[in-house]
Every structure is written in structure tokens, then in C-alpha cells.
Design a protein around this motif. Structure first.
Motif, PDB file in Angstrom:
ATOM      1  N   ALA A  82       2.443   5.870   2.399  1.00  0.00           N
ATOM      2  CA  ALA A  82       2.035   5.696   4.042  1.00  0.00           C
ATOM      3  C   ALA A  82       1.467   6.834   4.686  1.00  0.00           C
ATOM      4  CB  ALA A  82       3.588   5.297   4.704  1.00  0.00           C
ATOM      5  N   THR A  83       1.879   8.048   4.365  1.00  0.00           N
ATOM      6  CA  THR A  83       1.224   9.093   4.688  1.00  0.00           C
ATOM      7  C   THR A  83       0.963  10.170   3.673  1.00  0.00           C
ATOM      8  OG1 THR A  83       3.234  10.212   5.155  1.00  0.00           O
ATOM      9  CG2 THR A  83       2.164   8.947   7.160  1.00  0.00           C
ATOM     10  N   THR A  98      -2.467   3.633   4.999  1.00  0.00           N
ATOM     11  CA  THR A  98      -2.023   5.303   4.499  1.00  0.00           C
ATOM     12  C   THR A  98      -2.914   6.038   5.448  1.00  0.00           C
ATOM     13  OG1 THR A  98      -1.880   4.480   1.933  1.00  0.00           O
ATOM     14  CG2 THR A  98      -2.435   6.928   2.703  1.00  0.00           C
ATOM     15  N   LEU A 135      -5.104   6.246  -4.044  1.00  0.00           N
ATOM     16  CA  LEU A 135      -4.482   5.384  -2.975  1.00  0.00           C
ATOM     17  C   LEU A 135      -4.335   3.949  -3.622  1.00  0.00           C
ATOM     18  CD1 LEU A 135      -5.982   6.133   0.518  1.00  0.00           C
ATOM     19  CD2 LEU A 135      -3.929   7.114  -0.538  1.00  0.00           C
ATOM     20  N   GLN A 181       0.800  -1.188   0.156  1.00  0.00           N
ATOM     21  CA  GLN A 181      -0.121   0.017  -0.177  1.00  0.00           C
ATOM     22  C   GLN A 181       0.883   1.136  -0.067  1.00  0.00           C
ATOM     23  OE1 GLN A 181      -3.144  -0.772   3.262  1.00  0.00           O
ATOM     24  NE2 GLN A 181      -3.638   1.225   2.520  1.00  0.00           N
ATOM     25  N   TRP A 182       0.527   2.152  -0.642  1.00  0.00           N
ATOM     26  CA  TRP A 182       1.226   3.580  -0.610  1.00  0.00           C
ATOM     27  C   TRP A 182       0.408   4.486  -1.370  1.00  0.00           C
ATOM     28  CZ3 TRP A 182       1.897  -0.321  -4.268  1.00  0.00           C
ATOM     29  CH2 TRP A 182       1.863  -0.015  -5.776  1.00  0.00           C
TER      30      TRP A 182
END
Lengths: 110, 109
Positions: free
Chosen positions: A9-10, A105, A21, A6-7
Motif C-alpha cells: 500500500a505504501t 501503492t 509492484l 495491489q501491494w
């Protein structure tokens, strides 16, 4: 074994900006895929799930949409973010023996 | 949708104490799962239960599938600081898992 990527993260995004996302899965084919949102570190709210390419089921009508362009790719999008879209977004895959979750995220809409 | 209620909502315990939490549903599930979520991470599966009355252990963790199939219990023995996090129960229904409301555990060293 299955792995979920998943990317980012922030993410910090202004109100009204678009969102994308991405979630990709390795180690399995034709997985069930899910997007969850978690507010304030508590309950998991199911947003969308997909049982196959191009098949999207929406659990909660809102400012977000999902797409599954490839077997192991699941995308969460928005055309215009709202403040209320802030939260921790989690991608998950699987069903029969439970889910495997991505690392999430953290989205902050400012 | 399905409602899975967990209690207690939060717990503050001393290191070394045992912990008990439960999850109840208004309807029957044929599988119960317990997840743990560390702060800022995705939940990780701890224990899976597939049969009513089943008692399963994973290290210091023990979970039970209730006889009525409407509840499940998780116990943690001799808690340590790394047990801190949110614990979720989950049950499957129609292409998805329904998650409980979560129990937040804080372990005081």
C-alpha cells in the motif's frame, strides 16, 4: 465479481534502488490489465497495458517496465528509481464496461 | 493522445448545495464513464452511459451523455461531506480508457 489486489500500500525507497509492484486479479480470466500513475492527486497517466500473457504495450517511455508472467498477474518494475518516480500507482482491469481499480501503492522515492 | 477536459478544475461548496461538472472531448466517444476517487484510494465507477442523449441516475448523482457524443455532464444534488474527492470522466478508445483531467470537490460542512 472481479477483485484487484495491489501491494504494498505504501513504499519508501531510496534513489537508485529497484522496484517491484505486484497486481493480481480474481474473478475473471484473460483480463486487460493496466498500470497508471497519478501525481499530486490529479490526472491519471497510463504507463502500460496488457491484453494477454507476455503482451505489454508502453504508453510513456521512462524508467519503468512491466511484465505479465501469468494471466492474472501484472508487475511494474524499475532497476533504478528516480526521484521523479514518486507517485500513486494504480492497477486496473477490464474494458468493455469500465475499469475496476486496485487500492493503489503510494511510492515515495527519497 | 485523446484529450478529455473537465471543468471546473476544483469546486468548494457548502453542504446541501447542488454540483455540476462537465467533460468535453475533441472527438466522439460511444461510452462515457464517471468515476470518483476518494483520497488515497483507487477510483470507483459511479455511472456508465452508453447512448447519446442518455440520462442516468445513481442516487443523488445524475449523468448525461451529450447529443454530440463529445461531452458528458455529472450533477450531484444536495451534497454531503462524503462527496469530497476527485471526479473523473472517461471514454474508451483502442484497448484503453482515456481519463479526464479531473474535478476536485470539497464540501464544507
Amino acid at each position: 465479481s472481479q477483485t484487484i489486489h495491489q501491494w504494498p500500500a505504501t513504499l519508501v525507497q531510496p534513489v537508485g534502488s529497484p522496484l517491484s509492484l505486484e497486481c493480481t486479479v480474481e474473478g475473471t480470466s484473460n483480463p486487460n490489465l493496466y498500470w497508471y500513475r497519478q501525481a499530486a492527486g490529479r490526472g491519471l497517466q497510463l504507463l502500460f497495458y496488457s491484453v494477454g500473457i507476455g503482451q505489454i504495450s508502453s504508453e510513456v517511455p521512462q524508467n519503468l517496465s512491466a511484465s505479465r508472467p501469468q494471466d492474472r498477474q501484472f508487475i511494474l518494475s524499475s532497476k533504478k528509481l528516480l526521484l521523479s518516480d514518486s507517485g500513486f500507482y494504480l492497477c486496473a482491469q477490464g474494458l468493455d464496461y469500465g475499469y475496476t481499480f486496485g487500492s493503489g501503492t503510494r511510492l515515495t522515492v527519497v | 493522445g485523446q484529450q478529455l477536459n473537465q471543468s471546473p478544475q476544483s469546486m468548494f461548496i457548502q453542504e446541501g448545495e447542488d454540483v455540476s461538472m462537465n467533460c468535453t472531448s475533441s472527438s466522439i466517444f460511444n461510452t462515457w464513464l464517471w468515476y470518483k476517487q476518494d483520497p488515497g484510494e483507487g477510483p470507483v465507477l459511479l455511472i456508465a452511459l452508453y447512448k447519446a442523449g442518455e440520462l442516468t441516475s445513481n442516487g443523488r448523482l445524475t449523468a448525461q451523455f451529450g447529443i454530440t457524443r463529445k461531452d458528458s455532464f455529472l450533477n450531484i444534488s444536495a451534497s454531503i461531506p462524503s462527496d469530497v474527492g476527485i471526479y473523473f470522466c472517461a471514454g474508451p478508445r483502442a484497448n484503453q480508457f482515456y481519463f479526464g483531467t479531473g474535478t476536485s470537490l470539497t464540501v464544507i460542512p
